[in-house]
Scaffold this motif. Structure first.
Motif: not given
Length: 116
Positions: A95-116
């Motif tokens: 996940c990411t967000v950008r402020y009106y100031t231009g600053n950008v922040y990131w979340g730690p991430g979440t794993q998505v795994t799609v099996s066949t």
């Protein structure tokens, strides 16, 4: 400063669905764009989708028609509904967000795994 907490990742079979959520807390009133990126093993991080405060959206070609991004400004939360998942969608989703100031922040991430 903002804190981003992602949820909703997991393991799913091809053709299945997942719904990711990302809740922002802290100073949130000046967040402009919220979005999702993903990074598969051995690949660069790539844009999945983003949405402006006003609701304008943009998607990567690879997910158009399958993924839907939305946001609840009152809850400072962005969602990513992922349908018709493919093994190629396997990645860590950030996940990411950008402020009106231009600053950008990131979340730690979440794993998505799609099996066949």
């Amino acid at each position: 400063q903002v804190q981003l907490v992602e949820s909703g990742g997991g393991l799913v079979q091809a053709g299945g669905s997942l719904n990711l959520s990302c809740a922002a807390s802290g100073i949130v009133f000046s967040i402009d764009v919220m979005g999702w990126y993903r990074q598969a093993p051995g690949k660069q991080r790539e844009l999945v989708a983003f949405i402006s405060r006003g609701g304008n959206t943009n998607y990567a070609d690879s997910v158009k028609g399958r993924f839907t991004i939305s946001r609840d400004n009152a809850k400072s939360t962005v969602y990513l509904q992922m349908n018709s998942l493919k093994p190629g969608d396997t990645a860590v989703y950030y996940c990411t967000v950008r402020y009106y100031t231009g600053n950008v922040y990131w979340g730690p991430g979440t794993q998505v795994t799609v099996s066949t």
